[in-house]
Design a protein around this motif. Sequence first.
Motif, PDB file in Angstrom:
ATOM      1  N   PHE A  57       0.831  -1.210   0.000  1.00  0.00           N
ATOM      2  CA  PHE A  57       0.000   0.000   0.000  1.00  0.00           C
ATOM      3  C   PHE A  57       0.863   1.257   0.000  1.00  0.00           C
ATOM      4  O   PHE A  57       0.645   2.170  -0.807  1.00  0.00           O
ATOM      5  CB  PHE A  57      -0.918   0.005   1.217  1.00  0.00           C
ATOM      6  N   LEU A  58       1.861   1.328   0.886  1.00  0.00           N
ATOM      7  CA  LEU A  58       2.719   2.512   0.971  1.00  0.00           C
ATOM      8  C   LEU A  58       3.524   2.710  -0.308  1.00  0.00           C
ATOM      9  O   LEU A  58       3.672   3.838  -0.786  1.00  0.00           O
ATOM     10  CB  LEU A  58       3.655   2.392   2.170  1.00  0.00           C
ATOM     11  N   LEU A  59       4.032   1.631  -0.882  1.00  0.00           N
ATOM     12  CA  LEU A  59       4.824   1.741  -2.098  1.00  0.00           C
ATOM     13  C   LEU A  59       3.971   2.211  -3.279  1.00  0.00           C
ATOM     14  O   LEU A  59       4.424   3.020  -4.100  1.00  0.00           O
ATOM     15  CB  LEU A  59       5.482   0.403  -2.418  1.00  0.00           C
ATOM     16  N   PHE A  60       2.740   1.714  -3.354  1.00  0.00           N
ATOM     17  CA  PHE A  60       1.846   2.149  -4.436  1.00  0.00           C
ATOM     18  C   PHE A  60       1.471   3.619  -4.266  1.00  0.00           C
ATOM     19  O   PHE A  60       1.489   4.393  -5.234  1.00  0.00           O
ATOM     20  CB  PHE A  60       0.585   1.283  -4.459  1.00  0.00           C
ATOM     21  N   MET A  61       1.138   4.031  -3.039  1.00  0.00           N
ATOM     22  CA  MET A  61       0.776   5.419  -2.780  1.00  0.00           C
ATOM     23  C   MET A  61       1.971   6.341  -3.047  1.00  0.00           C
ATOM     24  O   MET A  61       1.820   7.435  -3.590  1.00  0.00           O
ATOM     25  CB  MET A  61       0.293   5.578  -1.340  1.00  0.00           C
ATOM     26  N   TYR A  62       3.154   5.892  -2.663  1.00  0.00           N
ATOM     27  CA  TYR A  62       4.354   6.692  -2.899  1.00  0.00           C
ATOM     28  C   TYR A  62       4.585   6.902  -4.384  1.00  0.00           C
ATOM     29  O   TYR A  62       4.850   8.029  -4.833  1.00  0.00           O
ATOM     30  CB  TYR A  62       5.567   6.006  -2.257  1.00  0.00           C
ATOM     31  N   ALA A  63       4.500   5.840  -5.165  1.00  0.00           N
ATOM     32  CA  ALA A  63       4.695   5.957  -6.611  1.00  0.00           C
ATOM     33  C   ALA A  63       3.655   6.902  -7.224  1.00  0.00           C
ATOM     34  O   ALA A  63       3.978   7.729  -8.092  1.00  0.00           O
ATOM     35  CB  ALA A  63       4.605   4.577  -7.264  1.00  0.00           C
ATOM     36  N   THR A  64       2.416   6.799  -6.760  1.00  0.00           N
ATOM     37  CA  THR A  64       1.360   7.674  -7.280  1.00  0.00           C
ATOM     38  C   THR A  64       1.634   9.135  -6.943  1.00  0.00           C
ATOM     39  O   THR A  64       1.517  10.021  -7.806  1.00  0.00           O
ATOM     40  CB  THR A  64      -0.001   7.251  -6.692  1.00  0.00           C
ATOM     41  N   LEU A  65       2.004   9.412  -5.690  1.00  0.00           N
ATOM     42  CA  LEU A  65       2.269  10.783  -5.274  1.00  0.00           C
ATOM     43  C   LEU A  65       3.493  11.362  -5.976  1.00  0.00           C
ATOM     44  O   LEU A  65       3.524  12.549  -6.321  1.00  0.00           O
ATOM     45  CB  LEU A  65       2.452  10.840  -3.754  1.00  0.00           C
ATOM     46  N   VAL A  66       4.508  10.541  -6.204  1.00  0.00           N
ATOM     47  CA  VAL A  66       5.711  11.010  -6.904  1.00  0.00           C
ATOM     48  C   VAL A  66       5.363  11.427  -8.331  1.00  0.00           C
ATOM     49  O   VAL A  66       5.837  12.459  -8.829  1.00  0.00           O
ATOM     50  CB  VAL A  66       6.798   9.919  -6.901  1.00  0.00           C
ATOM     51  N   LEU A  67       4.526  10.659  -9.006  1.00  0.00           N
ATOM     52  CA  LEU A  67       4.121  11.009 -10.369  1.00  0.00           C
ATOM     53  C   LEU A  67       3.236  12.258 -10.379  1.00  0.00           C
ATOM     54  O   LEU A  67       3.343  13.093 -11.286  1.00  0.00           O
ATOM     55  CB  LEU A  67       3.392   9.829 -11.016  1.00  0.00           C
TER      56      LEU A  67
END
Length: 226
Positions: free
Chosen positions: A97-107
Amino acid sequence: MDEKTSRTSKIAAAILMVINLIIMIFCTLLFAFSLWMIASPSSLSTAIQFTGSPTVMALLEPEVLTVQLGVAIAVLATFLFFISFMGFYGALTKSQFLLFMYATLVLLLLLLECALLFYFSSGLMEKGVRKEDGQWSHAIRLALTCCEHNNTSPEIDRPPWSCCGPGGYPNNCTSSNIYKKNCHEAISSWLQRYQTAIYALLAATHLILASCSLIRRRRSASRFLS
């Protein structure tokens, strides 16, 4: 094959942890600076005067160190720290969950940064340096060693101090020692030379972080399913 995938995942995790740890440390220092500005702008101004750097003293003069600016910096530092911690902790714990949210926020940050860069660069190209831009106008003049005034300008009796460099602060700038380079031409030349490279660097950095996050997440998901 599984060993190679595991090694790739560890490399991706290392990249995420190192980069985000650096950003977290920077955000912590920035947040401490903002708290100092909010709690005691006068003592912060005194400390800045002791740095001995004319440029820093001129750009961070007492009138600039306001509570409103401190609050804005604190909010920005907290937001970036939150995203970086998400990437760091997600890589450490392999949280999908954290890794997916991080990737989304970075983009999403990439899109926001590109939009802001386009907005400000377009404004500078169209309007140039303006007095109402405040400290930004001084910073641009100092960085590009330029001035939008010239010796024949009717208002040249009192040009902005930054038209003469840090030594012109606060009232030592005269028409005899202003920068000769025109700011609008300097800005246009700088943007034509570096704007594409800046966009490419922003895109590469954010895409690498997002890719590392998704690689780490994929490895975590495959281990969970197995």
